[in-house]
Design an enzyme around this catalytic site. Structure first.
Site, PDB file in Angstrom:
ATOM      1  N   GLN A 153       7.353   2.596  -6.462  1.00 25.17           N
ATOM      2  CA  GLN A 153       8.293   3.444  -5.852  1.00 25.17           C
ATOM      3  C   GLN A 153       9.659   3.255  -6.550  1.00 25.17           C
ATOM      4  O   GLN A 153      10.216   4.276  -6.900  1.00 25.17           O
ATOM      5  CB  GLN A 153       8.575   2.783  -4.257  1.00 25.17           C
ATOM      6  CG  GLN A 153       7.448   2.621  -3.464  1.00 25.17           C
ATOM      7  CD  GLN A 153       6.762   4.088  -3.020  1.00 25.17           C
ATOM      8  OE1 GLN A 153       7.283   5.025  -3.036  1.00 25.17           O
ATOM      9  NE2 GLN A 153       5.299   4.017  -3.013  1.00 25.17           N
TER      10      GLN A 153
ATOM     11  N   TYR B 246       0.872  -1.113  -0.085  1.00 28.47           N
ATOM     12  CA  TYR B 246       0.005   0.007  -0.126  1.00 28.47           C
ATOM     13  C   TYR B 246       0.817   1.120   0.164  1.00 28.47           C
ATOM     14  O   TYR B 246       2.029   1.008   0.038  1.00 28.47           O
ATOM     15  CB  TYR B 246      -1.014  -0.123   0.985  1.00 28.47           C
ATOM     16  CG  TYR B 246      -0.792  -0.072   2.439  1.00 28.47           C
ATOM     17  CD1 TYR B 246       0.222   0.084   3.079  1.00 28.47           C
ATOM     18  CD2 TYR B 246      -2.015  -0.503   3.398  1.00 28.47           C
ATOM     19  CE1 TYR B 246       0.775  -0.108   4.290  1.00 28.47           C
ATOM     20  CE2 TYR B 246      -1.687  -0.659   4.814  1.00 28.47           C
ATOM     21  CZ  TYR B 246      -0.383  -0.156   5.461  1.00 28.47           C
ATOM     22  OH  TYR B 246      -0.009  -0.160   6.673  1.00 28.47           O
ATOM     23  N   GLU B 247      -0.030   2.474  -0.158  1.00 30.58           N
ATOM     24  CA  GLU B 247       0.689   3.781  -0.659  1.00 30.58           C
ATOM     25  C   GLU B 247       1.891   3.560  -1.554  1.00 30.58           C
ATOM     26  O   GLU B 247       3.002   4.286  -1.494  1.00 30.58           O
ATOM     27  CB  GLU B 247       1.573   3.844   0.823  1.00 30.58           C
ATOM     28  CG  GLU B 247       0.908   4.526   1.905  1.00 30.58           C
ATOM     29  CD  GLU B 247       0.123   6.015   1.515  1.00 30.58           C
ATOM     30  OE1 GLU B 247       0.649   6.645   0.917  1.00 30.58           O
ATOM     31  OE2 GLU B 247      -1.064   6.231   2.243  1.00 30.58           O
ATOM     32  N   GLY B 248       1.513   2.966  -2.793  1.00 28.98           N
ATOM     33  CA  GLY B 248       2.129   2.640  -3.920  1.00 28.98           C
ATOM     34  C   GLY B 248       3.288   1.363  -3.708  1.00 28.98           C
ATOM     35  O   GLY B 248       4.042   1.350  -2.882  1.00 28.98           O
TER      36      GLY B 248
END
Lengths: 591, 591
Positions: free
Chosen positions: A441, A434-436
């Protein structure tokens, strides 16, 4: 059952011996002397060990249950949540105007590691609230701030972030959620969002959803996305709760881990929402929080590695199995403890050197965020922007890997849920996603950050390493740190050079190596952190520290990292320099 | 829901194009022409895809439930179990005298991969029975064989292996289970065993437990351990079931994965047991099965990687997200499929090249086992004995890692249990632990196997690589395979040399590098497999094969492995050559 002890001493070492925070010329840092930070860390450590850690397995076993639209969190979560709020922990770095403590972000990171290590699923309720509150703080009107922030800073109300839809995660331009202006300044929000952490639960009186959606007639794709505040209960003028909004949870997902956090499918069925920030600038509003949010996820990866490591050490010291090949260490017992075996040592040293190096990296990164925000230091802002995908991707990949290694120390017992070691790996796994997702990334790092502002920030990183090496080249005891750090930095530069040259010919040549580059960069950063810590420990020893064992241990652990782990940069460079041809050669039909 | 398609074509390629099994001078191999093996693989693939795979998620969700001492397996397991027995699958390589098909072990491995990939937890019931039956086959009296084998070969009765006790796993010399002779040739067995896979269930009429215990008055430690047959129901002279034995399951463990297999705590409370093999020679009887059992676990790791890979590919082809950086590939759709992205490719190519290389390694290893057993080939026996820890440790470590990478392709959806990707990782995780945790495999490899028979077997491996390289040095198209293979083999030799020189000074210098050595060796073996496959594919292409795409794909995949993965041997060598000092330096109290 696993236990947790907060690594207060190690944090104090990083904050004061390595970063010398109280001497830093940053607003708010002057108060951060060792006594003050020590008191905060002690308190946070206490509540982590005594209140949060005992609920970790409970949360995993019970999970969140939905009945008649009501989501029940695990036994004990509500009482602990209230206790955390009473202690003021959720608002530690929030403005005092809204009930926060106004402390620097670096302190939020330090206590956040403790809370996440002791109970990641639980801590997410506060973490999401923190993220949503930060977005309102930066982009909200005075009215919005006054309405929502005091309640959110205290966690009387919680918050969520609604980005993902079932057909789009990374590619948010595909989103379908619609926002229709009502003429009175409000919008009707319609659509379905998935994977909404803390989307519905019984911990707070109200839930403030931040929802991304498209206003009809706006630009296509990602440029037509706006951000809305959609409260579960509308808020009356006097601040009291009004009508129930048409924002409902239709499903709680069954997940691999973080069972104690409710991951919801949220249905917005003409729900009333209020624009946060500007129309069609929703992504910008979201991205303001991104560096902190991603650093926070990197911290989760590290935190799970820390608690898993602690329990692996304890088991390795207690479990008697086999004999030391160089002679019995526990001759009166039936066998020696696991820790005598070289491969168990190798495993534990990898964990220890990662966890301590990663912790330094996180606190150092948070220090850069404070410099960027509190000093408006654009160089620090550029540096942390460059390194954010490294912190997120590298620390969560390695953090997960280390929880798996910690589980391995337990043998068959690690596979049994009762040991708690499985939960650490299952919880840590989400942080890579999550969060990319970490591949995203890596793409962000190589495709965007590396060349940002003409490559200025990566050059600044190289200068930082170079400066450190030069400054400490003659310090006795530093050779074992400086030489490997130089070698790693050289590999990193060679990889960057390869991208510049070959990426011109085909972007695939660079992007095929993006994941390796993220890890190459991560190792180099940890190498720098270990060199910085070594310097601090050598200084402490030269200064007749009262705790020589701590500093000797630090040096030994650092030497292990520099000698055995940091050389992985060469392998990553080799892989990068192979380029994209073999990676891209197959026709998709032939996979 | 995930799906599974048996990799029949790839197995046929390895069996016939690479290993040329029907031309091998091994008893029983003459029948193995491509048509015959193809028919068997087709049938096994069909039952795997249609019967076993659909039960995989059911097993994970329902698990095994104990009520009033009775263990209920998941819905559908019993019917599928009977169907497998009706098809004769459990006895495929068992002697025809006992109702088996008498096929070589290599065929058992090929179909075993399919069964494990489609439903690992289910397949373990048969796998354990196979292991117990093999022990009786080798070490049993004629009476014991006649009593148990016909029923076990058909899986009318199942079997178990009882080694572990709560305080001892690897170090079995600590065991406490007691066996008391009764004067009539039987023994009373008393003690508690844990982690007993398939210990109790509702799939078979009887369960034949093989239990390790100590006869009073025997030698201390591991040399005083004997092996006993302890049936759940005693067997009457006429073969009918008699009294219920005092062997009961007191608990079914809650585990991270393989929920469909019952992992039991077994209480032996004066249970009647019969010596299998000789008194105090129980470990020898157990170890007879070890090479096959460990190869079987390596196969489980590979099998989970295969099924996870298949589903990751399917998702990457279907899921639309983002655009190809070099230009849209699906311009009429809202986005391109994931597979256009270089890092997704990198991920999938790593999976594909591992799975195909690992499969060749397993089948090649099984081929050596057949040579060892059917030809009494001592060189093959030595080689497979050396490589067994590599097959087990490397394939399960990498297999697990690949399931994690496959899960990553799904982003957030991979974390939701519904996708099935989490189950593949959770199931694969146990393979790194049981049948000797991978650290123990590394210790076995470096501490025992490497120097066995004066290092003859590792020299034979080097000769094999050398011979292959020499023989194929001039073959056009082989340069890309020969050069990296030579480099890897050189790294392996250098590591072996380091162990010889430094291990003399301190065993810790060698053992601290044992885990890296296991991986270095594994990569070198996969390099050899890829070179062998490349040779076969180049020959097929030169021979105007009817399926050029298959062989071109094989070569591309092999080139990827040789160029991007095999160079990891250099990194492992670097780590090994650091030695044990940093690994062992810390006082245990300072961890």
């Amino acid at each position: 059952m696993p236990s947790y002890t907060a690594p207060t001493k190690d944090m104090q070492f990083i904050l004061h011996d390595v970063l010398n925070i109280s001497g830093a010329d940053i607003p708010g840092y002057g108060d951060l002397d060792a006594e003050f930070t020590g008191a905060i860390l002690e308190e946070a450590g206490k509540i982590s060990a005594e209140v949060l850690a005992p609920l970790n397995a409970v949360g995993d076993t019970e999970g969140c249950v939905m009945e008649n639209g009501v989501v029940r969190t695990p036994t004990g979560f509500k009482a602990a949540f209230d206790q955390m709020s009473d202690g003021g922990w959720p608002g530690i770095d929030m403005p005092e105007d809204y009930g926060g403590m106004g402390l620097p972000y670096v302190m939020n990171t330090a206590v956040g590691e403790m809370f996440s290590a002791s109970n990641m699923a639980f801590t997410m309720y506060q973490g999401l609230t923190h993220g949503a509150a930060s977005a309102i703080l930066v982009h909200g009107t005075e009215d919005q701030k006054a309405t929502y922030l005091p309640k959110m800073v205290s966690c009387e109300w919680t918050g969520t972030m609604n980005l993902t839809e079932s057909h789009c995660g990374t590619d948010l331009g595909l989103m379908r959620t619609k926002a229709t202006p009502q003429g009175d300044g409000s919008y009707k929000i319609s659509g379905q969002k998935i994977f909404i952490s803390a989307g519905e639960h019984d911990l707070a009186d109200n839930i403030i959803h931040l929802v991304l959606g498209k206003i009809a007639g706006g630009p296509e794709g990602i440029k037509g996305v706006s951000l809305f505040i959609v409260p579960k209960f509308l808020v009356n003028e006097d601040g009291s709760l009004g009508a129930r909004n048409a924002a409902t949870c239709s499903k709680v997902e069954a997940k691999m881990g973080i069972h104690g956090n409710s991951t919801c499918v949220m249905d917005y069925d003409g729900a009333t929402g209020y624009l946060l920030g500007e129309e069609h600038k929703g992504m910008r509003a979201m991205f303001t929080m991104m560096n902190e949010a991603r650093l926070g996820v990197g911290m989760q990866g590290l935190a799970q590695a820390e608690v898993a490591y602690q329990n692996a050490v304890e088991y390795a010291l207690e479990r008697l199995q086999g004999r030391d090949v160089t002679g019995a260490k526990n001759p009166d017992g039936p066998a020696d403890p696991l820790i005598v075996h070289p491969d168990i040592r190798r495993n534990l040293m990898e964990q220890k050197s990662f966890v301590e190096g990663g912790r330094a990296f996180l606190l150092w990164g948070s220090f850069q965020i404070d410099r960027a925000h509190r000093n408006k230091d654009v160089a620090a802002d550029g540096l942390i922007s460059l390194l954010t995908p490294v912190i997120k991707g590298f620390l969560t990949d390695k953090g997960y890997e280390m929880t798996v290694q910690a589980q391995q120390v337990f043998g068959g017992h690690g596979y049994i849920e009762e040991s708690g070691m499985s939960q650490f790996t299952r919880d840590a796994r989400i942080a890579m996603i999550y969060e990319g997702a970490n591949g995203v990334q890596a793409l962000d790092l190589v495709g965007r950050k590396l060349a940002q502002d003409g490559g200025k920030h990566v050059m600044a990183f190289f200068d930082l390493v170079k400066g450190f090496c030069k400054e400490n080249a003659e310090v006795e005891g530093m050779e074992e740190f400086i030489a490997p750090l130089k070698a790693a930095s050289k590999d990193l530069q060679a990889a960057g050079m390869y991208f510049m040259q070959e990426g011109m010919k085909s972007p695939n040549n660079a992007l095929a190596g993006s994941y390796d580059f993220m890890h190459l960069f991560g190792h180099t950063c940890l190498g720098l952190m270990w060199a910085m810590m070594a310097k601090a420990s050598l200084a402490a020893l030269a200064d007749d520290t009262s705790d020589p064992a701590f500093h000797e241990t630090k040096l030994t652990t650092g030497r292990f990292y520099m000698a055995r782990t940091l050389p992985m940069t060469a392998m990553h460079l080799t892989r990068i320099q192979v380029g994209g041809v073999n990676v891209m050669a197959l026709d998709p039909a032939n996979f």
